[in-house]
Design a protein around this motif. Structure first.
Motif, PDB file in Angstrom:
ATOM      1  N   ALA A   1       0.590  -1.368   0.118  1.00  7.71           N
ATOM      2  CA  ALA A   1       0.026  -0.090   0.041  1.00  7.71           C
ATOM      3  C   ALA A   1       0.954   1.223   0.056  1.00  7.71           C
ATOM      4  CB  ALA A   1      -0.862  -0.207   1.324  1.00  7.71           C
ATOM      5  N   SER A   2       1.941   1.117   0.598  1.00  6.65           N
ATOM      6  CA  SER A   2       2.803   2.466   1.062  1.00  6.65           C
ATOM      7  C   SER A   2       3.800   2.791  -0.394  1.00  6.65           C
ATOM      8  CB  SER A   2       3.777   2.454   1.977  1.00  6.65           C
ATOM      9  OG  SER A   2       4.619   1.322   1.984  1.00  6.65           O
ATOM     10  N   GLN A   3       3.889   1.560  -1.227  1.00 11.08           N
ATOM     11  CA  GLN A   3       4.714   1.771  -2.392  1.00 11.08           C
ATOM     12  C   GLN A   3       4.089   1.791  -3.655  1.00 11.08           C
ATOM     13  OE1 GLN A   3       8.119   2.350  -2.208  1.00 11.08           O
ATOM     14  NE2 GLN A   3       7.648   2.620  -0.155  1.00 11.08           N
ATOM     15  N   TYR A   4       2.726   1.434  -3.547  1.00 12.17           N
ATOM     16  CA  TYR A   4       1.925   1.277  -5.016  1.00 12.17           C
ATOM     17  C   TYR A   4       2.278   2.274  -6.021  1.00 12.17           C
ATOM     18  CZ  TYR A   4      -1.675   0.332  -8.091  1.00 12.17           C
ATOM     19  OH  TYR A   4      -2.454   0.264  -9.368  1.00 12.17           O
ATOM     20  N   PHE A   5       2.117   3.598  -5.496  1.00 17.05           N
ATOM     21  CA  PHE A   5       2.219   4.578  -6.654  1.00 17.05           C
ATOM     22  C   PHE A   5       3.630   4.947  -6.990  1.00 17.05           C
ATOM     23  CE2 PHE A   5      -2.387   5.545  -5.671  1.00 17.05           C
ATOM     24  CZ  PHE A   5      -2.726   5.526  -7.067  1.00 17.05           C
ATOM     25  N   LYS A   6       4.572   4.645  -5.931  1.00 11.80           N
ATOM     26  CA  LYS A   6       5.997   4.645  -6.340  1.00 11.80           C
ATOM     27  C   LYS A   6       6.479   3.786  -7.187  1.00 11.80           C
ATOM     28  CE  LYS A   6       6.873   6.992  -1.765  1.00 11.80           C
ATOM     29  NZ  LYS A   6       5.374   7.430  -1.460  1.00 11.80           N
TER      30      LYS A   6
ATOM     31  N   ASP B   1       3.512  11.272  -5.167  1.00 15.21           N
ATOM     32  CA  ASP B   1       2.543  10.232  -5.807  1.00 15.21           C
ATOM     33  C   ASP B   1       1.558  10.547  -6.804  1.00 15.21           C
ATOM     34  OD1 ASP B   1       3.986   8.285  -4.151  1.00 15.21           O
ATOM     35  OD2 ASP B   1       2.328   8.100  -2.750  1.00 15.21           O
ATOM     36  N   LYS B   2       1.120  11.840  -6.739  1.00 14.95           N
ATOM     37  CA  LYS B   2       0.512  12.324  -7.822  1.00 14.95           C
ATOM     38  C   LYS B   2       0.876  12.360  -9.115  1.00 14.95           C
ATOM     39  CE  LYS B   2      -3.356  15.853  -7.646  1.00 14.95           C
ATOM     40  NZ  LYS B   2      -4.074  16.909  -6.889  1.00 14.95           N
ATOM     41  N   GLU B   3       2.272  12.445  -9.080  1.00 15.77           N
ATOM     42  CA  GLU B   3       2.818  12.579 -10.468  1.00 15.77           C
ATOM     43  C   GLU B   3       3.205  11.242 -10.978  1.00 15.77           C
ATOM     44  OE1 GLU B   3       3.089  15.774 -11.762  1.00 15.77           O
ATOM     45  OE2 GLU B   3       2.226  16.371  -9.857  1.00 15.77           O
ATOM     46  N   ASN B   4       2.134  10.577 -11.478  1.00 13.05           N
ATOM     47  CA  ASN B   4       2.135   9.296 -11.975  1.00 13.05           C
ATOM     48  C   ASN B   4       1.704   9.146 -13.464  1.00 13.05           C
ATOM     49  OD1 ASN B   4      -0.738   8.090 -11.957  1.00 13.05           O
ATOM     50  ND2 ASN B   4      -0.302   8.900  -9.762  1.00 13.05           N
ATOM     51  N   LEU B   5       2.006   8.165 -14.222  1.00 12.80           N
ATOM     52  CA  LEU B   5       1.508   7.989 -15.675  1.00 12.80           C
ATOM     53  C   LEU B   5       0.284   7.067 -15.783  1.00 12.80           C
ATOM     54  CD1 LEU B   5       4.922   7.334 -17.337  1.00 12.80           C
ATOM     55  CD2 LEU B   5       3.434   9.528 -17.185  1.00 12.80           C
ATOM     56  N   LEU B   6      -0.330   6.913 -14.684  1.00 15.41           N
ATOM     57  CA  LEU B   6      -1.468   5.884 -14.766  1.00 15.41           C
ATOM     58  C   LEU B   6      -2.489   6.693 -15.279  1.00 15.41           C
ATOM     59  CD1 LEU B   6      -1.006   4.272 -11.080  1.00 15.41           C
ATOM     60  CD2 LEU B   6      -1.296   2.818 -13.378  1.00 15.41           C
ATOM     61  N   ARG B   7      -3.257   6.115 -16.107  1.00 12.65           N
ATOM     62  CA  ARG B   7      -4.633   6.763 -16.754  1.00 12.65           C
ATOM     63  C   ARG B   7      -5.865   6.150 -16.200  1.00 12.65           C
ATOM     64  NH1 ARG B   7      -6.532   3.721 -21.070  1.00 12.65           N
ATOM     65  NH2 ARG B   7      -5.459   2.427 -22.002  1.00 12.65           N
ATOM     66  N   THR B   8      -5.911   5.209 -15.725  1.00 11.73           N
ATOM     67  CA  THR B   8      -7.009   4.379 -15.052  1.00 11.73           C
ATOM     68  C   THR B   8      -6.772   3.479 -14.376  1.00 11.73           C
ATOM     69  OG1 THR B   8      -9.272   3.855 -15.558  1.00 11.73           O
ATOM     70  CG2 THR B   8      -7.560   2.753 -16.946  1.00 11.73           C
ATOM     71  N   ILE B   9      -7.413   3.032 -13.221  1.00 15.80           N
ATOM     72  CA  ILE B   9      -7.255   1.841 -12.254  1.00 15.80           C
ATOM     73  C   ILE B   9      -8.593   1.218 -12.372  1.00 15.80           C
ATOM     74  CG2 ILE B   9      -6.771   1.043  -9.951  1.00 15.80           C
ATOM     75  CD1 ILE B   9      -4.794   3.177  -9.522  1.00 15.80           C
ATOM     76  N   ILE B  10      -8.749   0.203 -13.014  1.00 12.98           N
ATOM     77  CA  ILE B  10     -10.127  -0.517 -12.593  1.00 12.98           C
ATOM     78  C   ILE B  10     -10.042  -1.065 -11.233  1.00 12.98           C
ATOM     79  CG2 ILE B  10     -10.505  -1.040 -15.140  1.00 12.98           C
ATOM     80  CD1 ILE B  10      -9.196  -3.837 -14.782  1.00 12.98           C
TER      81      ILE B  10
ATOM     82  N   GLN C   1      -8.590  12.323  -6.344  1.00 10.02           N
ATOM     83  CA  GLN C   1      -7.909  13.569  -6.323  1.00 10.02           C
ATOM     84  C   GLN C   1      -6.502  13.508  -5.691  1.00 10.02           C
ATOM     85  OE1 GLN C   1      -9.678  16.816  -7.015  1.00 10.02           O
ATOM     86  NE2 GLN C   1     -11.173  15.270  -7.954  1.00 10.02           N
ATOM     87  N   LYS C   2      -6.269  12.630  -4.644  1.00 12.32           N
ATOM     88  CA  LYS C   2      -4.994  12.357  -4.175  1.00 12.32           C
ATOM     89  C   LYS C   2      -4.018  12.036  -5.322  1.00 12.32           C
ATOM     90  CE  LYS C   2      -5.420  11.950   0.716  1.00 12.32           C
ATOM     91  NZ  LYS C   2      -5.331  10.880   1.925  1.00 12.32           N
ATOM     92  N   PHE C   3      -4.550  11.286  -6.099  1.00  9.53           N
ATOM     93  CA  PHE C   3      -3.531  10.461  -7.020  1.00  9.53           C
ATOM     94  C   PHE C   3      -3.771  10.666  -8.498  1.00  9.53           C
ATOM     95  CE2 PHE C   3      -3.977   7.651  -3.188  1.00  9.53           C
ATOM     96  CZ  PHE C   3      -2.935   7.687  -2.610  1.00  9.53           C
ATOM     97  N   ASN C   4      -4.648  11.664  -8.840  1.00 10.85           N
ATOM     98  CA  ASN C   4      -4.876  12.046 -10.191  1.00 10.85           C
ATOM     99  C   ASN C   4      -4.974  11.128 -11.250  1.00 10.85           C
ATOM    100  OD1 ASN C   4      -5.063  14.034 -12.116  1.00 10.85           O
ATOM    101  ND2 ASN C   4      -2.671  13.974 -12.822  1.00 10.85           N
TER     102      ASN C   4
END
Length: 422
Positions: free
Chosen positions: A147-152, A181-190, A205-208
């Protein structure tokens, strides 16, 4: 990984620390003929080290005749309400789900799917790996979910599409927030399962990143229902039928129910092609689940005139209280609207007068505190009187599957004081 040969023999690959365990099993099993070690650098085991054997292989590809309807894997159901069953999945099943999901999510060769859930589970295979493979996209696989590393991890691996369940979403939100963590390239998460509107808003909002709720089972292979990638979405719903799916809601007699009335979700399909081939060594369950070209899911939902489906509950998860049918998920959602609550699970327990009483198990947010009476009063403000829990027990965690789903059939077995209680 278990591999079954044409003769019914089994090869098992695992890591060196488990060698004694599986050597003992092979000595007692006539089926387990071969043992392979992964991540092995010990020269002592070169003859069974997978990496070494690959290096020494001559590269000649053996001719093995294959048919689309041949079973390539057995994936087990999650076991949230009953004992897991093995779903027979064919080559055609995998190709179908790759095509169906890649089109629904507009996978391209430039995409990179982030897989953090176990690859023995349909989520990672159906929704991430096969769509990427189908279009020539790449895949990033983590050792385990963090959970703590997902967006990293998503940033480091330059992932563009992800897949989660409700529990991991809540775990991520429960971590200390890192603005980076907001600066990521993910366009969608199902994702699947119940997440509150506040949690959805906070996460996006937090993770854009855009969240898309879908609905699927190991048996359905591709998810028959998904929120649209473009246009209007409603993540309180489980979405609309994807382009390849035909979905109906039916009553106990099999008749289709009208708009806004609850019914069981059934999915039209061809066994071994667009739905599972059947259950492993369980013809009775296969006949009960697949009838006249329709797969009966055991899940109840409603449908609007705009064709959005709203999950009600699993039939096995409905609570029957004094003649009323109560959806556990409705009570859970009400409890989770309280600011002190992290997660809730509701089950029916035997009651000599009313058939079943409503029992809620609650995990509080770290550093928060409330009482059973306060939460019951909170529920009275949001629910009809007959849906209010009879009792609430505070616990540290729930019995879960390998991907974090709550095992409610085990919850029902616990009496007060026996469940990881505070």
């Amino acid at each position: 990984m278990w591999v079954y040969t044409k003769k019914g023999n089994i090869a098992k690959s695992f890591e060196e620390e488990y060698l004694d365990k599986f050597t003992d099993i092979s000595n007692r099993s006539s089926k387990l003929k071969n043992i392979l070690l992964t991540r092995c650098t010990n020269k002592q085991y070169e003859n069974i080290c997978l990496d070494y054997l690959i290096e020494e292989a001559d590269g000649e590809i053996p001719h093995i005749p294959l048919k689309g309807e041949d079973v390539v894997s057995i994936l087990y159901t999650s076991g949230t309400t009953s004992k897991p069953k093995g779903c027979l999945i064919t080559h055609s099943n995998y190709l179908f789900t790759g095509e169906a999901v890649s089109k629904s999510l507009c996978f391209t060769p430039e995409d990179r799917a982030l897989i953090v859930l176990p690859l023995f589970h349909g989520n990672g295979q159906y929704y991430m790996f096969m769509p990427a493979l189908t279009v020539g996209a790449s895949v990033a696989i983590t050792e385990r979910f963090s959970a703590s590393q997902y967006f990293k991890q998503a940033k480091r691996m330059r992932a563009t599409i992800g897949s989660l369940f409700a529990a991991p979403i809540r775990m991520i939100l429960n971590q200390s927030y890192d603005e980076g963590d907001k600066e990521n390239l993910l366009r969608t998460i199902i994702y699947a399962q119940s997440v509150t509107p506040d949690q959805l808003y906070e996460f996006e909002q937090k993770f854009n990143v855009s969240l898309l709720q879908l609905y699927g089972m190991t048996e359905t292979v591709a998810p028959p229902l998904m929120n649209p990638l473009y246009g209007k979405k409603d993540n309180m719903s489980i979405g609309k039928p994807i382009i390849s799916a035909e979905v109906k809601l039916v009553d106990d007699s099999g008749a289709e129910v009208p708009v806004n009335k609850p019914g069981q979700i059934i999915v039209k399909g061809i066994p071994g092609r667009t739905i599972m081939k059947g259950y492993f060594k369980n013809e009775k369950a296969t006949r009960e689940t697949i009838r006249n070209g329709w797969l009966y899911t055991g899940d109840n939902a409603t449908r609007t005139d705009k064709d959005y489906f709203y999950f009600v509950d699993r039939q096995k998860d409905m609570i029957k209280r004094a003649g009323e049918n109560i959806a556990a998920i409705e009570v859970e959602n009400a409890i989770m609207q309280h600011p002190d609550v992290y997660e809730a699970a509701v089950v029916g327990i035997p009651d000599s007068i009313r058939d079943e009483a409503i029992k809620a198990y609650v995990i509080l947010k770290e550093g928060r505190g409330t009482t059973e009476d306060v939460l019951i009063e909170h529920c009275r403000e949001l629910l009809a009187a007959f849906k209010v829990p009879d009792s609430i027990e505070f616990v540290n965690d729930f019995p879960r599957t390998s991907v974090g789903k709550i095992q409610k059939h085990l919850l029902k077995k616990f009496s007060k004081g026996n469940l990881l209680s505070n």
